[in-house]
Design an enzyme around this catalytic site. Structure first.
Site, PDB file in Angstrom:
ATOM      1  N   SER A 147     -24.633 -31.143  79.127  1.00 57.75           N
ATOM      2  CA  SER A 147     -26.091 -31.250  79.060  1.00 57.75           C
ATOM      3  C   SER A 147     -26.495 -32.707  79.212  1.00 57.75           C
ATOM      4  O   SER A 147     -25.748 -33.611  78.812  1.00 57.75           O
ATOM      5  CB  SER A 147     -26.597 -30.725  77.714  1.00 57.75           C
ATOM      6  OG  SER A 147     -27.974 -31.018  77.546  1.00 57.75           O
ATOM      7  N   TYR A 172     -26.345 -30.843  68.815  1.00 58.45           N
ATOM      8  CA  TYR A 172     -26.081 -30.263  70.144  1.00 58.45           C
ATOM      9  C   TYR A 172     -25.686 -31.358  71.138  1.00 58.45           C
ATOM     10  O   TYR A 172     -24.752 -31.199  71.925  1.00 58.45           O
ATOM     11  CB  TYR A 172     -27.328 -29.517  70.625  1.00 58.45           C
ATOM     12  CG  TYR A 172     -27.230 -28.919  72.003  1.00 58.45           C
ATOM     13  CD1 TYR A 172     -26.579 -27.706  72.217  1.00 58.45           C
ATOM     14  CD2 TYR A 172     -27.830 -29.544  73.092  1.00 58.45           C
ATOM     15  CE1 TYR A 172     -26.520 -27.137  73.476  1.00 58.45           C
ATOM     16  CE2 TYR A 172     -27.776 -28.984  74.365  1.00 58.45           C
ATOM     17  CZ  TYR A 172     -27.118 -27.777  74.543  1.00 58.45           C
ATOM     18  OH  TYR A 172     -27.054 -27.234  75.808  1.00 58.45           O
TER      19      TYR A 172
END
Length: 248
Positions: free
Chosen positions: A143, A157
């Site tokens: 990501s 995350y």
């Protein structure tokens, strides 16, 4: 050349989009899901309608037994694997680290880090030339958060995805001699259901307007990058971290 691939978390979002693109190329796709069998079966039917072969395989990536079982099912169905998309992942509602519970942190790291490592490990064991495999490609879903940090939202995350970047680089060097290429894409603000699961369904649309390209991306745009990294057209690409983030 037709490929045989396993995609974790393929019942929705980018994983589903990869499955459908693979179907259009008449590839064989094992669609992994954890809870939503109905969505997985819908993906399977869509892959078949596009011209591919597909099966649904239940399994929680944070469970070693489940990971082994899903690889067994895919191998039994297709006679082997040529590629694995390490896609399954979760977020939690936006929060500063100071307010995160241990339970939340464990879930984020168990699925996004431990799960990804277990899947990559099993892919290495199955596809390695040294163990009788035919080589292949692993594509990890990282990501843009790995380099942005996601302050006040998802630093857990973001840290998990940074681990995926490091694993990609190291594993590419480790598995190159075994005939396995390892790459990752780093999606930015992509329109998928993951934002709703994090409590902000409009997040991609809202923040996408501030990217250099002025919009959020689509799951299909991210999937095109994954398919390219799986395909023989990227045969000299390994250890790459490919940003699919609209310049963000």
């Amino acid at each position: 050349m037709s490929k045989r691939i396993l995609i974790t978390g393929a019942s929705r979002g980018i994983g589903r989009a990869v499955a459908l693109l693979a179907g259009h190329r008449r590839w064989s796709v094992a669609v992994n899901y954890r809870d939503n069998r109905t969505a997985a079966e819908q993906t399977v039917n869509a892959v078949r309608a596009a011209g591919g072969t597909a099966i649904a395989v239940r399994g929680d990536v944070s469970s070693e037994a489940d990971v082994i079982a899903m690889f067994d099912a895919a191998t039994d169905a297709f006679g082997g694997l040529d590629g694995v998309v390490n896609n399954a992942g979760v977020v939690a509602p936006a929060s500063p680290l100071a307010d995160m519970t241990l339970e939340r942190l464990r879930r984020i790291f168990d699925i996004n880090v431990l799960g990804a490592y277990l899947v990559a490990r099993e892919a290495a064991r199955r596809m390695s030339l040294a163990s009788g495999g035919q080589g292949g490609a692993i594509v990890n879903l990282s990501s843009a958060a790995a380099r942005l940090g996601s302050p006040n939202e998802y630093v857990d995350y973001a840290g998990a995805k940074a681990a995926i970047d490091t694993m990609t680089i190291g594993l590419a060097k480790e598995l190159g001699p075994a005939g396995i290429r390892v790459n990752a894409i780093r999606p930015g603000l992509i329109e998928t259901e993951i934002h709703a699961s994090g409590g902000a369904p409009d997040r991609a649309e809202r923040l996408g307007k501030m990217t250099p390209m002025g919009r959020a991306g689509t799951a299909e745009e991210a999937a095109e990058a994954v398919i390219w990294l799986l395909d023989d057209r990227s045969s000299y690409v390994t250890g790459a971290l490919l940003d699919v983030s609209g310049g963000r």
